[in-house]
Enzyme design. Structure first.
Site, short mmCIF file in Angstrom:
data_model
loop_
_atom_site.label_atom_id
_atom_site.label_comp_id
_atom_site.label_asym_id
_atom_site.label_seq_id
_atom_site.Cartn_x
_atom_site.Cartn_y
_atom_site.Cartn_z
CG ASP A 212 -23.62 -5.55 51.38
OD1 ASP A 212 -22.52 -5.70 50.81
OD2 ASP A 212 -24.62 -5.06 50.83
CG ASP B 24 -19.77 -6.39 48.56
OD1 ASP B 24 -20.15 -7.33 49.29
OD2 ASP B 24 -20.01 -5.19 48.82
CE LYS C 272 -15.22 -2.54 49.51
NZ LYS C 272 -16.59 -2.03 49.75
CE LYS D 215 -23.19 -5.30 47.66
NZ LYS D 215 -23.69 -4.08 48.31
CG ASP E 158 -16.94 -3.47 46.57
OD1 ASP E 158 -16.89 -2.23 46.61
OD2 ASP E 158 -17.33 -4.18 47.52
CD GLU F 13 -17.87 -5.47 51.46
OE1 GLU F 13 -19.01 -5.23 51.89
OE2 GLU F 13 -17.41 -4.91 50.44
NE ARG G 62 -18.82 0.02 56.76
CZ ARG G 62 -19.96 0.72 56.77
NH1 ARG G 62 -20.47 1.15 57.92
NH2 ARG G 62 -20.58 1.01 55.65
N1 BES Z 1 -19.38 -2.15 47.95
C1 BES Z 1 -20.51 -1.65 48.62
C2 BES Z 1 -20.78 -0.17 48.31
C3 BES Z 1 -21.12 0.14 46.87
C4 BES Z 1 -22.44 0.21 46.47
C5 BES Z 1 -20.13 0.38 45.96
C6 BES Z 1 -22.74 0.50 45.15
C7 BES Z 1 -20.44 0.67 44.64
C8 BES Z 1 -21.76 0.74 44.24
C9 BES Z 1 -20.34 -1.78 50.13
O1 BES Z 1 -19.60 -2.87 50.54
C10 BES Z 1 -21.70 -1.94 50.71
O2 BES Z 1 -22.31 -2.93 50.43
N2 BES Z 1 -22.14 -0.97 51.50
C11 BES Z 1 -23.42 -1.02 52.09
C12 BES Z 1 -23.27 -0.62 53.54
C13 BES Z 1 -24.49 -0.86 54.35
C14 BES Z 1 -24.71 -2.35 54.52
C15 BES Z 1 -24.31 -0.21 55.69
C16 BES Z 1 -24.33 -0.07 51.34
O3 BES Z 1 -23.85 1.00 50.91
O4 BES Z 1 -25.48 -0.39 51.13
ZN ZN Z 2 -18.23 -3.59 49.18
MN MN Z 3 -20.78 -4.61 50.75
#
Ligand code: BES
Ligand code: ZN
Ligand code: MN
Length: 496
Positions: free
Chosen positions: A344, A267, A262, A274, A285, A346, A348
């Site tokens: 968010d 992000d 990824k 966020k 990210d 994204e 996946r």
């Molecule tokens: N890049 C983030 C996950 C992340 C969070 C990586 C903190 C490193 C530190 C990912 O894209 C994300 O935002 N995931 C969301 C998913 C949710 C919207 C289902 C999350 O984990 O909050």
């Molecule tokens: Zn992300």
């Molecule tokens: Mn995200």
């Protein structure tokens, strides 16, 4: 940092480090130096209650009758406990101590020791690996503060009788560390500097006769119908890239291993934006893509005897008038449609197309993806373990085993139909988030919808890609977690 090897001799200047195991009598080099300094060393050992325990050290400044600045005695602990990880930690601590004392040049004396869990040569080369890993810094953007913040350590003379084997082992394993450093550098770069385009330009330089680096531009990505990936990218003026690393070191007709990353260079969350607190972390990210680049460069440098493909999807996730909306439906390259509930989630979406593409185009024997995919994995495992998800028990076992050897630990989570149901969508084939709970698992279930029969493993590295505190061999910041694990995994299972 420069590291050279020589036979044991009495240094005439700079600094001297001697490693002492627990309960060690005054023998070998220690005895010679004690005599030379007219008993100063034995006295210092006595007065400070130094026993050679791991973690203990004493410093003798301006030793008698020697023209050097200091002698540093470092305890390594029980000789019978010495293994490669302990050796790395000792090396790491050595670098930290020398830097703390602002030492630039040091002679390290290592008397031949028997009775460890690994050979003496391995012990020494791992100690030096630890030293290198610990001395890493990302200083690129320091100007006025550079002098003050830069590690002092510049040169190490490792003194040991019979160093040929150690030198050979160190030079070969050092190539892994070069890969780790490439990953750490990429992860540390800010997102204004590291865009999909600049990531591609940097890693294009890894091209060699044994490794092709192909960069797919937006129109090629469109022609491939990677609409899930493109949907994420559409809100940013920084256009996406897909990079394919093709390394050939194995037999011609041998199926390649494949590693998928990824690569979200920033992000913001997109329209599902966020909170601003901590959003700066989202520059890393692209950690999964960084590991794939570091690993592929390591395989090519050390001429690994395998065929391997690395594929990374690079996008920036931004909110704008052209950004993807919650509720949008996109058709992925696989043909499956996806309802984008949360922009968010994204990573996946990017991986869905990259996994499918890798599987279809390269027919790999295995697929391992790495992604900073979910915040939920940090809630579950913190900073020590990464999450592992797999459709194949043998592959999972092998990855776990390799991780233990290099102290990059991974913990397996379940996948099952009950979790898979949670991402069914009313309007499309699948939606990109589940309900509440099991956030890391439903993310993995989503990825699995884009994997056919290929043995596949997913590493959720969100908790381990960035270290918020320094460890002996992993300074604060980008860790490079994953490069050593996968290199070990390949060595143990595919090169023998
Ligand atoms: N890049 C983030 C996950 C992340 C969070 C990586 C903190 C490193 C530190 C990912 O894209 C994300 O935002 N995931 C969301 C998913 C949710 C919207 C289902 C999350 O984990 O909050
Ligand atoms: Zn992300
Ligand atoms: Mn995200």
């Amino acid at each position: 940092m420069k590291i050279s090897f020589s036979k044991i001799s009495m240094p005439q200047k700079h600094n001297l480090v001697i490693f002492v195991y627990e309960g060690q009598k005054l023998t070998g080099s220690l005895k010679k130096i004690d005599l030379k300094t007219e008993g100063q060393i034995s006295k210092a050992i006595k007065r400070s209650n130094f026993t050679g325990k791991n973690g203990q050290n004493i410093e003798v400044i301006s030793p008698n009758k020697m023209n050097i600045s200091r002698i540093l005695l470092i305890g390594i602990g029980d000789i019978k406990k010495q293994d490669s990880l302990l050796a790395e930690n000792i090396g790491g601590k050595t670098a930290n101590l020398l830097n703390k004392s602002k030492v630039e040049i040091a002679y390290l004396i290592m008397d031949n020791l028997d009775g460890m869990q690994i050979t003496f040569e391995k012990f020494c080369s791992h100690l030096l690996l630890g030293l290198r890993l610990s001395n890493y810094q990302f200083n690129k953007y320091l100007r006025n503060k550079l002098k003050e913040r830069k590690n002092s350590l510049k040169e190490i003379f490792f003194m040991v009788n019979n160093f040929e084997l150690i030198k050979k082992d160190f030079n070969s394993t050092s190539k892994i560390i070069d890969g780790v450093f490439l990953t750490r550098n990429l992860v540390s770069e800010p997102a204004n500097e590291l865009t999909p385009k600049s990531f591609a330009e940097i890693t294009k330089k890894l091209e060699k006769p044994n490794m092709k680096v192909e960069i797919l531009l937006p129109n090629q990505i469109k022609n491939l119908k990677m609409n899930a990936l493109l949907g994420v990218a559409q809100g940013s003026i920084n256009e996406p890239r897909v990079i394919v690393f093709r390394y050939n070191g194995g037999a011609k007709n041998e199926k390649p291993l494949s590693f998928i990353g990824k690569g979200v260079t920033f992000d913001s969350g997109g329209i599902s934006i966020k909170p601003s607190q901590g959003m700066e972390d989202m520059k890393w990210d692209m950690g999964g893509a960084g590991v794939v680049a570091g690993l592929m460069s390591c395989l090519s440098n050390r001429k690994a005897k395998v065929n391997a493909i690395g594929v990374v999807g690079l996008v920036e996730n931004m909110p704008s008038g052209s950004a993807q909306r919650p509720g949008d439906v996109v058709q992925s390259m696989s043909g499956q449609t996806i309802e984008v509930i949360n922009t968010d989630a994204e990573g996946r979406l990017v991986l869905a197309d990259i996994l499918w593409y890798t599987q279809k185009k390269y027919k790999p024997s295995i697929m391992v993806d790495l992604a900073t995919l979910t915040g939920a994995i940090i809630v579950a495992l913190g900073e020590k373990y990464a999450g592992l998800f797999s459709n194949d028990d043998l592959l999972a076992e092998r990855l776990i085993g390799a991780g233990k050897k290099v102290n990059e630990l991974i913990w397996r989570f379940p996948l099952s139909e009950d979790y898979d149901k949670l991402i069914n969508s009313q309007i499309a084939d699948v939606k990109n988030v589940g309900s509440r709970g099991a956030g890391s698992i439903t993310a993995a279930q989503f990825l699995q919808r884009f994997v056919n029969k290929t043995p596949w493993a997913h590493l959720d590295i969100a908790g381990v890609t960035w270290g918020n505190s320094s460890k002996p061999t992993v300074p604060k910041g980008g860790t490079g977690f994953g490069v050593r694990l996968l290199d070990q995994f390949i060595r143990d299972n595919y090169e023998k």
